[in-house]
Design an enzyme around this catalytic site. Structure first.
Site, PDB file in Angstrom:
ATOM      1  N   TYR A 144       0.938  -0.730   0.185  1.00 28.45           N
ATOM      2  CA  TYR A 144      -0.026   0.134  -0.141  1.00 28.45           C
ATOM      3  C   TYR A 144       0.801   1.052   0.226  1.00 28.45           C
ATOM      4  O   TYR A 144       0.243   2.357   0.468  1.00 28.45           O
ATOM      5  CB  TYR A 144      -0.745   0.115   1.175  1.00 28.45           C
ATOM      6  N   TYR A 170     -14.087  -4.025   2.756  1.00 22.78           N
ATOM      7  CA  TYR A 170     -12.920  -4.480   2.486  1.00 22.78           C
ATOM      8  C   TYR A 170     -12.574  -5.798   3.227  1.00 22.78           C
ATOM      9  O   TYR A 170     -13.327  -5.478   4.939  1.00 22.78           O
ATOM     10  CB  TYR A 170     -11.814  -3.692   3.144  1.00 22.78           C
ATOM     11  N   ASP A 185     -17.179 -10.582   8.866  1.00 22.01           N
ATOM     12  CA  ASP A 185     -15.460 -10.577   9.723  1.00 22.01           C
ATOM     13  C   ASP A 185     -15.096  -9.808   9.536  1.00 22.01           C
ATOM     14  O   ASP A 185     -15.525  -8.725   9.765  1.00 22.01           O
ATOM     15  CB  ASP A 185     -15.446  -9.946   7.227  1.00 22.01           C
ATOM     16  N   LYS A 235      -5.572 -10.200  12.598  1.00 23.13           N
ATOM     17  CA  LYS A 235      -5.421  -9.415  13.104  1.00 23.13           C
ATOM     18  C   LYS A 235      -5.136  -9.827  14.436  1.00 23.13           C
ATOM     19  O   LYS A 235      -3.805 -10.338  15.223  1.00 23.13           O
ATOM     20  CB  LYS A 235      -6.041  -8.537  13.313  1.00 23.13           C
TER      21      LYS A 235
HETATM   22  C1  LIG Z   1      -6.889  -5.743   7.433  1.00 25.92           C
HETATM   23  C2  LIG Z   1      -8.198  -6.843   7.205  1.00 25.92           C
HETATM   24  C3  LIG Z   1      -8.441  -8.099   6.122  1.00 25.92           C
HETATM   25  C4  LIG Z   1      -7.464  -8.366   5.471  1.00 25.92           C
HETATM   26  O1  LIG Z   1      -6.024  -8.746   7.275  1.00 25.92           O
HETATM   27  P1  LIG Z   1      -5.114  -9.595   6.308  1.00 25.92           P
HETATM   28  O2  LIG Z   1      -4.505 -10.435   7.666  1.00 25.92           O
HETATM   29  O3  LIG Z   1      -4.309  -8.410   6.107  1.00 25.92           O
HETATM   30  O4  LIG Z   1      -5.193 -10.501   4.689  1.00 25.92           O
HETATM   31  C5  LIG Z   1      -9.548  -8.748   5.899  1.00 25.92           C
HETATM   32  N1  LIG Z   1     -11.397  -7.909   6.264  1.00 25.92           N
HETATM   33  C6  LIG Z   1     -10.822  -7.605   7.208  1.00 25.92           C
HETATM   34  C7  LIG Z   1     -11.952  -6.283   7.408  1.00 25.92           C
HETATM   35  C8  LIG Z   1      -9.616  -6.144   7.359  1.00 25.92           C
HETATM   36  O5  LIG Z   1      -9.805  -4.872   8.313  1.00 25.92           O
END
Ligand SMILES: *Cc1c(COP(=O)(O)O)cnc(C)c1O
Length: 457
Positions: A19, A149, A262, A291
């Site tokens: 990025y 996202y 998600d 995360k």
């Molecule tokens: C960061 C993020 C992802 C992707 O996670 P990565 O570990 O970077 O592949 C997917 N969904 C959401 C909501 C995110 O914030």
């Protein structure tokens, strides 16, 4: 040990950063970070920076937490990594034992992988195959939200709605339906003219109409709906109301469409509850975690689902009903060990609820930003706060897009002991749960100073 100059020379010559427009670094060095301690990072010259966005939204307990370090060392003495097909191991079981105490009991099946993008992609593939396995082959499509996202692999991008990141790749993406974003900051029902506190807001949910229409028209060909619950993170830290999720769950249930939450960004206390779905008081069919799952220390992710989904794959018909998916480092033992230690800290410290006073202070500091004319909008949820930067709130004047005010603020923030990474013209704080009231004051004071400097320059 490489010197700082050697590191920068190698970086400049060979390394392509995520990025990042690399030309921005033509006359600018990346920061060489050599140490992390709590919510502070230190560069090779000893300069300190507050990790105001939790190292891309993952750090939870601060850097270098002794219990997390110890967990990795202990595990390393036993087993580093082993394949996860036909094999299981203690740290994986420990993660599930602890995590299951936080999740609703109907979410009882866990599939490991190694990033947020894989966790969402796995949920999409499972939802897709579920209907195939259930002899409903027409149900192949997905609905996602504008501005959403879910990661950067082609599959997760296919359900991404951020124009800037996803438009170019349109020919690669599988066909899905995009529903309008429920973003409250653009809503005429907004209660207070200026700040959006996701917990104190009410409306008649006109923003659900787009989703409802798509669901009612297409449900027979729909596998699932995927959303980031309560907050669209990469799409500008846009918050929306929990009632939207309630209606979404009710209608997907009625029309026999699966629902994927998600929670890669919203999980692990960041929104003020362990998971965002708790605030909506609904249970999705899938929840994606990454995360904060390891406290942000090592890559690990989980796609969690129900027994009902699992049973559709459980069969003597191995060739057609098996979930043929896996990654080399699925359930890596070191990552699982640090994840289990992370969850133990949540239990022992009663996080996130024990940090309520810190949260209230953070929210007050955000509301106080009303005093500044450069603040166009304020919104917050748990440890996440965001403001849109404008030329003048009073005169309703925003910055032209080519002004790159966000990047200017980022550069200025570095001189004020901060990393303020903007999302376009939005400046946000995505704080570790370990942050203290005093640190919040430092971070907010320095942020204001950096933004004012960047705007005046
Ligand atoms: C960061 C993020 C992802 C992707 O996670 P990565 O570990 O970077 O592949 C997917 N969904 C959401 C909501 C995110 O914030």
């Amino acid at each position: 040990m490489l010197t700082k100059e050697e590191i920068l020379a190698i970086d400049r010559q060979h390394i392509w950063h995520p990025y990042t427009q690399m030309k921005d670094y033509e006359n600018l060095d990346p920061i060489v970070i050599t140490k992390g301690e709590g919510v502070r990072l230190f560069d090779a010259d000893g300069n300190m920076y507050y990790d105001t966005i939790s190292s891309w939204w993952c750090n939870v307990h601060g850097h270098g937490h002794p219990a997390l370090k110890q967990a990795i060392c202990n595990q390393l003495d036993q087993l580093d990594h082993v394949l996860f097909a036909g094999i299981t191991h203690p740290p994986a079981a420990e993660v599930i034992k602890r995590l299951s105490t936080f999740l609703h009991p109907s979410l009882g099946k866990y599939f490991f992988s190694d990033s947020g993008a894989t966790a969402t992609e796995i949920a999409l593939k499972m939802a897709f195959q579920y209907w195939q396995n259930c002899q409903q082959p027409a149900k192949q499509k997905f609905i996602f939200l504008e501005n959403s996202y879910h990661g950067d692999t082609v599959g997760s991008m296919s359900v991404g709605g951020v124009e800037l990141y996803h438009r170019l790749y349109a020919p690669l993406r599988f066909n899905s339906y995009q529903a309008a974003s429920p973003t409250c900051s653009h809503c005429r029902h907004r209660q207070t003219e200026f700040t959006y506190d996701a917990n104190h807001h009410d409306c008649d949910l006109e923003c659900f109409q787009s989703m409802e229409k798509l669901l009612r028209i297409h449900h027979q060909e729909l596998a699932a709906v995927i959303v980031e619950p309560l907050m669209q993170g990469a799409g500008g830290i846009s918050l929306y109301h929990r009632k939207y999720l309630k209606q979404l769950r009710a209608l997907t249930e009625e029309l026999n469409v699966l629902l994927i939450f998600d929670e890669v960004a919203t999980g692990f206390g960041r929104t003020g509850t362990m998971f965002a779905y708790e605030q909506a008081d609904v249970i999705p069919d899938f929840i994606c975690l990454a995360k904060g799952l390891t406290g942000g220390v090592l890559p690990l992710s989980l796609t969690v689902t129900t027994d009902e989904i699992y049973q559709a794959f459980y069969s003597d018909d191995a060739a057609s009903k098996t979930f043929f998916h896996g990654h080399t480092h699925t359930a890596n033992a070191l990552a699982c060990a640090v994840s289990a230690a992370n969850l133990k800290l949540f239990q022992e410290k009663q996080l996130p609820h024990s940090q309520l006073a810190v949260l209230q202070h953070f929210h007050q500091r955000l509301r106080d930003l009303r005093a500044f004319d450069f603040v166009g909008d304020i919104r917050y949820l748990g440890f996440i706060g965001a403001i849109d930067i404008v030329q003048s709130h009073r005169r309703q004047k925003s910055f032209p897009a080519n002004d790159r005010i966000g990047f200017k603020i980022y550069l200025e923030s570095l001189k004020h002991n901060l990393f303020l990474r903007p999302l376009d013209q939005t400046i946000y704080w995505f704080l570790p749960l370990a942050v203290s009231i005093d640190e919040i004051d430092q971070i907010m004071d320095k942020s204001i100073a950096a933004i004012e400097r960047a705007i005046r320059s």
